[in-house]
Motif scaffolding. Structure first.
Motif, mmCIF file in Angstrom:
data_model
loop_
_atom_site.group_PDB
_atom_site.id
_atom_site.type_symbol
_atom_site.label_atom_id
_atom_site.label_comp_id
_atom_site.label_asym_id
_atom_site.label_seq_id
_atom_site.Cartn_x
_atom_site.Cartn_y
_atom_site.Cartn_z
ATOM 1 N N GLY A 140 2.440 -18.656 34.566
ATOM 2 C CA GLY A 140 3.013 -19.238 33.362
ATOM 3 C C GLY A 140 3.334 -18.208 32.305
ATOM 4 O O GLY A 140 3.480 -18.551 31.125
ATOM 5 N N PHE A 141 3.456 -16.920 32.708
ATOM 6 C CA PHE A 141 3.923 -15.887 31.777
ATOM 7 C C PHE A 141 5.441 -16.009 31.708
ATOM 8 O O PHE A 141 6.188 -15.203 32.236
ATOM 9 C CB PHE A 141 3.513 -14.497 32.259
ATOM 10 N N GLY A 142 5.907 -17.044 31.033
ATOM 11 C CA GLY A 142 7.294 -17.488 31.057
ATOM 12 C C GLY A 142 7.319 -18.890 31.622
ATOM 13 O O GLY A 142 6.611 -19.191 32.586
ATOM 14 N N VAL A 143 8.113 -19.799 31.010
ATOM 15 C CA VAL A 143 7.960 -21.220 31.346
ATOM 16 C C VAL A 143 9.260 -21.949 31.665
ATOM 17 O O VAL A 143 9.222 -23.060 32.198
ATOM 18 C CB VAL A 143 7.249 -21.964 30.191
ATOM 19 N N HIS A 144 10.400 -21.395 31.365
ATOM 20 C CA HIS A 144 11.644 -22.162 31.397
ATOM 21 C C HIS A 144 12.266 -22.220 32.783
ATOM 22 O O HIS A 144 12.320 -21.221 33.497
ATOM 23 C CB HIS A 144 12.661 -21.559 30.425
ATOM 24 N N ILE A 145 12.767 -23.394 33.148
ATOM 25 C CA ILE A 145 13.543 -23.538 34.380
ATOM 26 C C ILE A 145 14.966 -23.092 34.059
ATOM 27 O O ILE A 145 15.666 -23.714 33.250
ATOM 28 C CB ILE A 145 13.550 -24.994 34.880
ATOM 29 N N CYS A 146 15.387 -22.006 34.687
ATOM 30 C CA CYS A 146 16.715 -21.443 34.435
ATOM 31 C C CYS A 146 17.600 -21.669 35.659
ATOM 32 O O CYS A 146 17.217 -21.290 36.772
ATOM 33 C CB CYS A 146 16.622 -19.946 34.146
ATOM 34 N N THR A 147 18.741 -22.261 35.478
ATOM 35 C CA THR A 147 19.678 -22.450 36.578
ATOM 36 C C THR A 147 20.594 -21.240 36.645
ATOM 37 O O THR A 147 21.162 -20.807 35.648
ATOM 38 C CB THR A 147 20.513 -23.723 36.379
ATOM 39 N N GLY A 148 20.738 -20.686 37.858
ATOM 40 C CA GLY A 148 21.549 -19.495 38.039
ATOM 41 C C GLY A 148 20.794 -18.461 38.867
ATOM 42 O O GLY A 148 19.844 -18.801 39.583
ATOM 43 N N PRO A 149 21.188 -17.201 38.758
ATOM 44 C CA PRO A 149 22.228 -16.690 37.862
ATOM 45 C C PRO A 149 23.643 -16.847 38.413
ATOM 46 O O PRO A 149 23.843 -16.968 39.611
ATOM 47 C CB PRO A 149 21.865 -15.206 37.728
ATOM 48 N N VAL A 150 24.596 -16.815 37.483
ATOM 49 C CA VAL A 150 26.014 -16.857 37.804
ATOM 50 C C VAL A 150 26.588 -15.463 37.571
ATOM 51 O O VAL A 150 26.449 -14.903 36.484
ATOM 52 C CB VAL A 150 26.757 -17.882 36.927
ATOM 53 N N ALA A 151 27.204 -14.899 38.608
ATOM 54 C CA ALA A 151 27.816 -13.573 38.492
ATOM 55 C C ALA A 151 29.291 -13.723 38.150
ATOM 56 O O ALA A 151 29.986 -14.606 38.675
ATOM 57 C CB ALA A 151 27.660 -12.804 39.799
ATOM 58 N N VAL A 152 29.761 -12.866 37.282
ATOM 59 C CA VAL A 152 31.167 -12.848 36.895
ATOM 60 C C VAL A 152 31.806 -11.592 37.487
ATOM 61 O O VAL A 152 31.338 -10.472 37.232
ATOM 62 C CB VAL A 152 31.332 -12.863 35.363
ATOM 63 N N ALA A 153 32.822 -11.795 38.288
ATOM 64 C CA ALA A 153 33.464 -10.677 38.977
ATOM 65 C C ALA A 153 33.941 -9.629 37.976
ATOM 66 O O ALA A 153 34.585 -9.949 36.977
ATOM 67 C CB ALA A 153 34.648 -11.175 39.804
ATOM 68 N N GLY A 154 33.616 -8.380 38.266
ATOM 69 C CA GLY A 154 34.086 -7.269 37.441
ATOM 70 C C GLY A 154 33.236 -6.956 36.240
ATOM 71 O O GLY A 154 33.492 -5.962 35.553
ATOM 72 N N ALA A 155 32.229 -7.776 35.945
ATOM 73 C CA ALA A 155 31.391 -7.516 34.778
ATOM 74 C C ALA A 155 30.546 -6.270 35.008
ATOM 75 O O ALA A 155 29.879 -6.139 36.034
ATOM 76 C CB ALA A 155 30.494 -8.713 34.486
ATOM 77 N N LYS A 156 30.572 -5.371 34.043
ATOM 78 C CA LYS A 156 29.822 -4.133 34.137
ATOM 79 C C LYS A 156 29.120 -3.854 32.811
ATOM 80 O O LYS A 156 29.519 -4.388 31.765
ATOM 81 C CB LYS A 156 30.745 -2.962 34.482
ATOM 82 N N PRO A 157 28.083 -3.035 32.831
ATOM 83 C CA PRO A 157 27.402 -2.696 31.584
ATOM 84 C C PRO A 157 28.378 -2.186 30.534
ATOM 85 O O PRO A 157 29.254 -1.377 30.819
ATOM 86 C CB PRO A 157 26.419 -1.601 32.016
ATOM 87 N N GLY A 158 28.223 -2.695 29.321
ATOM 88 C CA GLY A 158 29.128 -2.340 28.232
ATOM 89 C C GLY A 158 30.162 -3.405 27.951
ATOM 90 O O GLY A 158 30.749 -3.438 26.861
ATOM 91 N N ASP A 159 30.410 -4.287 28.923
ATOM 92 C CA ASP A 159 31.330 -5.394 28.703
ATOM 93 C C ASP A 159 30.644 -6.472 27.863
ATOM 94 O O ASP A 159 29.435 -6.423 27.613
ATOM 95 C CB ASP A 159 31.792 -5.995 30.028
ATOM 96 N N VAL A 160 31.404 -7.471 27.466
ATOM 97 C CA VAL A 160 30.874 -8.607 26.714
ATOM 98 C C VAL A 160 31.298 -9.884 27.428
ATOM 99 O O VAL A 160 32.471 -10.048 27.792
ATOM 100 C CB VAL A 160 31.387 -8.620 25.260
#
Length: 784
Positions: A456-476
């Motif tokens: 329980g070191f973190g509690v939220h049910i997160c759906t995903g992850p969803v990857a976005v084609a071409g996303a790279k560090p520095g993008d928004v």
């Protein structure tokens, strides 16, 4: 360490082959499909380490894969995991290669493979200086084929193949061990294969003899007085013959022993297992008698002083977990592993096979709208990680409908779980089976508190992850929230109705300021959420005090200390008629919306940070936009913690936690194409509504880096509204100066007379303050 992943499925069909060739070229390789095919698929996973080693996994269709340029400072080991073809030498010589064959040798231009079928290939490139001192024999002038007939070679191949499946999930300490083991295994493989002309023309018998001698040396490295005569006596050789044996391999006994001692010291300086030892103790441990001499020799060998090597994270990944445990968030010393890469051996539970081998939902390159249901296979519970493979891959501009479940649904099973297939799948937990085992970023064996897997070191049910084609560090990544819909109860008894839960819990701001007895109490209030068209309210149904609950595995939970514990309603007293004649305005929104952070371990889902996460800002609802800085390839968006309503501050610890479905449009802004000043240097989650810009401030804007090795413990102790207010002020000042080209004095005046600050939340470890900039202050009113 740096990880890099590539898949042709992220590109349009006509662009895939060119993208594949460019990706290979970036790795110093040349290739491309033998024949044009609309179904061409190629996958690359690559990892580089501070020791300048590279681990490259390739999976594609039949083609040649050859080295573009020679590199005399590097050696190469390859494992053919699947497929068949030919090994190519620079002179054009061919020899057949099959599945499970190993290849070793120098990095030579034009050398490589000509695969005649679909293949999977592992390429390990390591500095010659790292490998050759341990191999004890000179390198051949070509690639050598190790067929893999012996049992030992089979074991080596198994180890390499297992490593591929975890290529992006290993800590630096584990990578060091692998780098050390590879050379030892490789030398043993050469001996196991036998033959008279193995690497460099050295006979198998001589290589075997020297390998046996080296094993004796390894066992006695810590003896400061170790001599050539000692090793000769134990190995049954004369000193003269032993000297000649080393000379055959162009080495001397003394230099070999010194190098191996220095390498052992380097391993200890970078290991969490020996952090309690001083540098001098490590020096003496491996046979050095003079710390000053050791320091000079270490610098000469590795180009850095021992002290700098130990403390510089570029060279290693060191951390410890110390201190007292807390009820929320991971305690220090919760595992004997480093904080940058916790419990790597446990990460297999979040990886349903390598990312490129997982069945993705709605990943057709022509599909523009996608639906992502909440199931046990599409959620991760209580943590963020860049190692979670995406369950959906989309292109910029696509629309995604995402189902999100509240982790409080078991507060009332009848209303929020029963006869709802998705909820029943995620929450399924009996004495024999638990569909989503890990709940939180803690140890899988619950060795800290015994609460359950993940602790329980973190509690939220997160759906995903969803990857976005071409996303790279520095993008928004721009996340447009198009609509929100409460999840209707699956129970026919409550047909057409939706429900949520509010927990006044021990982590709430109120908990130590109660007036009435019992003062240490947690109270659950169940709400009905209006789902009629035009309806915008919620009303309380009943409340009850939390009583100690025993989960299906027999663990007692005296508090709300582990998410998804089934509440036995026979143990509680329901109080109906609470909040009578009070109607709560509904503001549906998503408490959690974040991208994967660029951290090696699992990250607690509770504290928000620069990557987004548990923002708990009710403005993240239909019609708003959230801008998130991309930190890892694909972005990896996860959404969860849906709320029907919440007030600023979320004072008692939760909102009306209500399962909900959202419709989102994801738009990628490439870094090189950003023109809006507010996004060009974005390093925090920025919210935009029709009328306002909402700037998110936190007590510690990037707590994972700011608070060091114990960040995920310390954040729960160090938060304050003062710090969050300071961060929000600094961010809104920068925002106004950039967006409106104001001077600092102008921005400060405007902030004081026209910007509203509010307390976002004081419940999530990293407390939040937001600054609201009304668009009506400016002439134009346009989105970014």
């Amino acid at each position: 360490m740096q990880n890099w992943d590539f898949a042709t499925t992220a590109y349009l069909e006509g662009d895939r082959e060119d993208a594949w060739r460019q990706a290979l070229s970036s790795l110093g390789l040349k290739g491309g499909p033998a024949t044009s095919s609309q179904r061409f698929i190629g996958v690359i996973s690559a990892l580089s380490t501070p020791h300048e080693s590279e681990y490259i996994y390739l999976s594609s269709s039949a083609q040649k894969i050859v080295i573009g340029e020679a590199d005399p400072s590097t050696v190469m080991l390859c494992l053919v995991m699947d497929g068949h073809g030919n090994l190519i030498q620079p002179n054009g010589e061919y020899s057949e290669v099959l599945r499970r064959n190993l290849v070793f040798g120098p990095v030579l231009a034009g050398a490589g493979f000509d695969f005649q079928s679909d293949f999977r290939l592992l390429i390990v490139r390591m500095p010659r200086s790292l490998v050759m001192p341990r191999l004890l024999f000179p390198l051949a002038g070509k690639l050598e084929l190790i067929v893999g007939d012996s049992e030992f070679t089979e074991i080596f191949s198994d180890m390499l193949e297992s490593m591929v499946q975890r290529i992006g999930r290993l800590t630096l300490d584990q990578i060091r061990s692998i780098e050390s083991s590879i050379t030892e295994f490789l030398a043993m493989c050469v001996m196991s294969e036998g033959g008279s002309d193995k690497l460099g023309g050295v006979t198998g018998r001589r290589a075997s003899l020297l390998q046996r001698v080296s094993q004796i040396i390894e066992r006695r490295l810590s003896e400061s007085e170790l001599s050539l005569a000692d090793i000769a006596q134990e190995s049954g050789m004369s000193v003269r013959n032993l000297q000649k044996l080393f000379e055959t391999f162009q080495k001397t006994f003394s230099t070999y022993v010194r190098t191996r001692r220095l390498e052992r010291c380097r391993d200890d300086l970078g290991s969490y297992l020996t952090r309690q030892l001083s540098i001098s103790e490590i020096c003496y441990r491996w046979g050095f008698t003079d710390p000053a001499y050791f320091s000079r020799a270490f610098r000469d060998e590795f180009g850095v002083a021992p002290r700098e090597y130990r403390k510089n994270p570029h060279f290693h990944n060191s951390a410890s977990q110390e201190g007292r445990p807390s009820l929320r968030g991971r305690p220090q010393r919760w595992l004997p592993l480093d904080d940058k890469g916790p419990e790597r051996a446990d990460l297999s539970d979040i990886i349903h096979g390598p990312a490129h081998e997982r069945a993705l939902i709605g990943s057709s390159p022509d599909q523009r709208e996608h639906y992502l249901p909440a199931t046990a296979k599409t959620v991760h519970w209580g943590y963020f990680s860049r190692f979670i493979p995406p369950v959906l891959e989309i292109r910029s501009g696509d629309i995604v409908t995402i189902e999100c479940l509240t982790h409080h649904a078991y507060d009332d099973y009848e209303r929020m779980i029963k006869d709802d297939p998705g909820a029943e799948d995620v929450f399924h937990w009996t004495s024999e089976e638990k569909n989503v085992d890990r709940r939180g970023a803690g140890p899988m064996d619950a060795s800290t508190f015994g609460r359950g897997a993940g602790e329980g070191f973190g509690v939220h049910i997160c759906t995903g992850p969803v990857a976005v084609a071409g996303a790279k560090p520095g993008d928004v990544l721009e996340v447009r929230i198009l609509s929100t819909t409460p999840r209707i109860s699956g129970n026919r008894e409550f047909s057409g109705k939706a429900f949520g839960s509010n927990a006044a819990a021990f982590w709430g701001f109120h908990y130590h300021d109660l007036l009435t007895e019992p003062k240490e109490r947690e109270v659950i209030t169940i709400y009905e959420v209006d789902c009629n068209s035009g309806g915008r309210y919620a009303k309380a149904v009943y409340n009850y005090r939390w009583t100690p609950q025993t989960d299906p595995y027999g663990v007692l939970h005296p508090r709300i200390d582990y998410p998804g514990v089934p509440v036995d309603h026979s143990t509680i007293t329901k109080n109906f008629g609470v909040l009578k004649d009070i109607t709560i305005p509904v503001r549906p929104h998503f408490g959690v919306m974040g991208l994967a952070p660029d951290n090696s371990g699992l990250v607690d889902s509770v504290p928000p940070s620069h990557f987004g996460g548990n923002l708990d800002n009710w403005r993240v609802g239909a019609g708003s936009v959230v801008y998130l800085p991309v930190a890892v390839a694909g972005g990896l968006l996860s959404v969860g913690d849906p709320h029907a309503s919440q007030g600023d501050a979320e004072a008692c610890g939760t909102a009306i936690e209500c399962s909900m479905t959202g419709e989102f449009q994801l738009i990628l802004h490439k870094r090189r194409e950003l023109t809006n000043p507010a996004l060009m240097d974005l390093n925090y989650p920025l919210i935009e509504t029709d009328d306002e810009w909402v700037i998110s401030g936190f007590s510690h804007p990037n707590y994972l880096d700011e608070l060091g090795q114990d960040a995920q413990s310390e954040i729960y102790k160090k938060s304050s509204v003062d710090l969050a207010m300071r961060d929000a002020f600094r961010k809104v000042r920068r925002f106004l100066m950039a967006m409106r080209d104001l001077s600092e004095d102008e921005a400060i005046s405007l902030i004081s007379v026209a910007v509203d600050f509010g307390v976002t939340q004081v419940a999530d470890g990293n407390w939040g303050v937001h600054a609201i900039v009304r668009k009506s202050l400016f002439e134009e009113d346009s989105r970014a």
